[in-house]
Scaffold this motif. Structure first.
Motif, PDB file in Angstrom:
ATOM      1  N   LEU A   1      42.932  37.580  40.806  1.00 27.61           N
ATOM      2  CA  LEU A   1      42.145  38.691  40.266  1.00 27.61           C
ATOM      3  C   LEU A   1      40.716  38.274  39.930  1.00 27.61           C
ATOM      4  CD1 LEU A   1      44.714  40.426  37.876  1.00 27.61           C
ATOM      5  CD2 LEU A   1      43.554  41.495  39.818  1.00 27.61           C
TER       6      LEU A   1
ATOM      7  N   GLN B   1      37.052  45.999  39.127  1.00 25.28           N
ATOM      8  CA  GLN B   1      36.995  45.997  40.586  1.00 25.28           C
ATOM      9  C   GLN B   1      36.957  47.417  41.154  1.00 25.28           C
ATOM     10  OE1 GLN B   1      40.299  43.496  41.703  1.00 25.28           O
ATOM     11  NE2 GLN B   1      39.258  41.619  41.088  1.00 25.28           N
ATOM     12  N   GLU B   2      37.388  48.393  40.364  1.00 23.27           N
ATOM     13  CA  GLU B   2      37.313  49.799  40.795  1.00 23.27           C
ATOM     14  C   GLU B   2      35.902  50.344  40.678  1.00 23.27           C
ATOM     15  OE1 GLU B   2      39.946  51.782  38.175  1.00 23.27           O
ATOM     16  OE2 GLU B   2      41.787  50.901  39.004  1.00 23.27           O
TER      17      GLU B   2
ATOM     18  N   LYS C   1      44.026  41.298  32.633  1.00 24.42           N
ATOM     19  CA  LYS C   1      44.419  41.733  33.978  1.00 24.42           C
ATOM     20  C   LYS C   1      44.067  43.198  34.213  1.00 24.42           C
ATOM     21  CE  LYS C   1      48.357  40.503  35.787  1.00 24.42           C
ATOM     22  NZ  LYS C   1      49.819  40.309  35.912  1.00 24.42           N
ATOM     23  N   ASP C   2      44.322  44.032  33.221  1.00 19.69           N
ATOM     24  CA  ASP C   2      43.959  45.446  33.351  1.00 19.69           C
ATOM     25  C   ASP C   2      42.452  45.587  33.531  1.00 19.69           C
ATOM     26  OD1 ASP C   2      46.595  46.270  32.988  1.00 19.69           O
ATOM     27  OD2 ASP C   2      46.376  46.440  30.828  1.00 19.69           O
TER      28      ASP C   2
ATOM     29  N   ARG D   1      42.103  53.310  30.070  1.00 18.46           N
ATOM     30  CA  ARG D   1      41.101  52.598  30.862  1.00 18.46           C
ATOM     31  C   ARG D   1      39.742  52.626  30.167  1.00 18.46           C
ATOM     32  NH1 ARG D   1      36.836  53.776  33.835  1.00 18.46           N
ATOM     33  NH2 ARG D   1      36.321  52.520  35.682  1.00 18.46           N
TER      34      ARG D   1
ATOM     35  N   ASN E   1      41.237  44.700  36.978  1.00 20.93           N
ATOM     36  CA  ASN E   1      41.473  45.791  37.947  1.00 20.93           C
ATOM     37  C   ASN E   1      40.498  46.931  37.738  1.00 20.93           C
ATOM     38  OD1 ASN E   1      43.723  44.840  39.560  1.00 20.93           O
ATOM     39  ND2 ASN E   1      44.992  45.054  37.747  1.00 20.93           N
ATOM     40  N   TYR E   2      40.218  47.284  36.489  1.00 16.95           N
ATOM     41  CA  TYR E   2      39.258  48.359  36.211  1.00 16.95           C
ATOM     42  C   TYR E   2      37.875  47.997  36.734  1.00 16.95           C
ATOM     43  CZ  TYR E   2      42.759  49.903  32.738  1.00 16.95           C
ATOM     44  OH  TYR E   2      43.893  50.315  32.100  1.00 16.95           O
TER      45      TYR E   2
END
Length: 324
Positions: free
Chosen positions: A70, A322-323, A315-316, A291, A319-320
């Motif tokens: 990640l 990368q969005e 980790k969350d 989020r 991911n956020y």
């Protein structure tokens, strides 16, 4: 109406807002705390911390591979030993749970910084952060074990030692231990201003580290004090800390700001278990957008002065980000 100053001009579109954004949260800001336990193929949910688990060493390696993939640069490891005793001997054993985990992760995930938590509350049968003497934690007696534990963790491959017990002189003892054992390249992340906070509740379940008597107020900081935090940080810097930390984060953003502005040192903040659990509970009830609140929270911590953030949301957040 003629107004000379219209700040809204620079909020007109998302592109305008991006152009003047002052604080940028990135993957490099994140450190992910992980719990490791005995056994194999174990992934045990932590009830008070939804989405967090205790991992056996084999599954911890897989989790660390995911963290690395990640783009998160570092993890901090907390150990749950198979057996506890009065002096927390598993904390400094060459075959202890943390030492075993460090070696396994380093073997399979070499490009990840491993920070070893150095404390004894998970390892002692009484749940306190050192050796009990006259009904309290004996500071200097505990320092003897701090020396041994730092050497064993670094020798196993830890890149950084994170003393979290708030023992006076611990950072100096660790620096001495590392330097005397040809481990001087290992850094120290000092839990320099760690408060005796109620926000640690879920962590006590996660790490099975609840005190069997009393509390930690004789060694962790009083929540009412701010100037004292600066004195604690100054001592740890003098003793050889490479990074200083404020813990918890959200209720102590004023402390974080003062530490950064005063010392201009690499500064960490720990977004602790209670802060995590409150957001998770509110999100589960539909009371807020998880989020958005996670990103806002971590951005606030960085804006206050954190160069790095220890967070169960790592980790969350990765991911956020990368969005975006």
């Amino acid at each position: 109406m003629q107004l000379k100053k219209r700040p809204r001009r620079l909020r007109k579109t998302a592109l305008h807002r991006r152009m003047i954004q002052e604080t940028h949260l990135t993957l490099d800001d994140l450190i992910y705390p992980l719990f490791v336990c005995p056994g194999s193929s174990v992934k045990q949910a932590i009830a008070s911390m939804p989405g967090q688990y205790r991992f056996s060493v084999d599954l911890l390696v897989e989790e660390c591979q995911q963290v690395r993939d990640l783009g998160i640069p570092a993890v901090v490891l907390f150990g749950l030993p198979e057996k506890k005793d009065l002096v927390g001997s598993d904390a400094y054993s060459e075959t202890g749970i943390i030492q075993t985990a460090i070696r396994a992760v380093k073997k399979h995930v070499s490009d990840l910084i491993i920070i070893a938590d150095l404390c004894f509350c998970e390892y002692t049968s009484h749940g306190h952060c050192g050796i009990i003497a006259d009904g309290d934690v004996g500071n200097d007696q505990t320092l003897e074990l701090v020396y041994k534990t730092a050497v064993s963790q670094a020798a196993a491959g830890a890149d950084m030692i994170g003393p979290s017990g708030m023992m006076d002189g611990a950072v100096g003892v660790i620096r001495k231990a590392l330097d005397e054992n040809d481990l001087s390249d290992r850094a120290i992340m000092a839990y320099a201003a760690k408060y005796a906070s109620s926000y640690y509740g879920p962590f006590r379940e996660a790490a099975d580290s609840g005190a069997q008597f009393g509390d930690r107020s004789t060694y962790q900081m009083d929540v009412h004090n701010a100037d004292e935090a600066l004195r604690e940080v100054a001592l740890d810097i003098e003793e050889g800390a490479d990074i200083v930390m404020v813990k918890p984060a959200l209720a102590y953003l004023d402390i974080l700001y003062r530490v950064k502005q005063t010392f201009h040192m690499p500064t960490a903040a720990y977004n602790v278990s209670g802060e995590y659990a409150m957001i998770k509970a509110a999100a589960a009830n539909g009371w807020l957008n998880e989020r958005n609140i996670v990103l806002e929270t971590l951005t606030a911590i960085k804006r206050a002065g954190a160069d790095m953030i220890l967070t169960y949301f790592a980790k969350d957040a990765a991911n956020y980000l990368q969005e975006c």
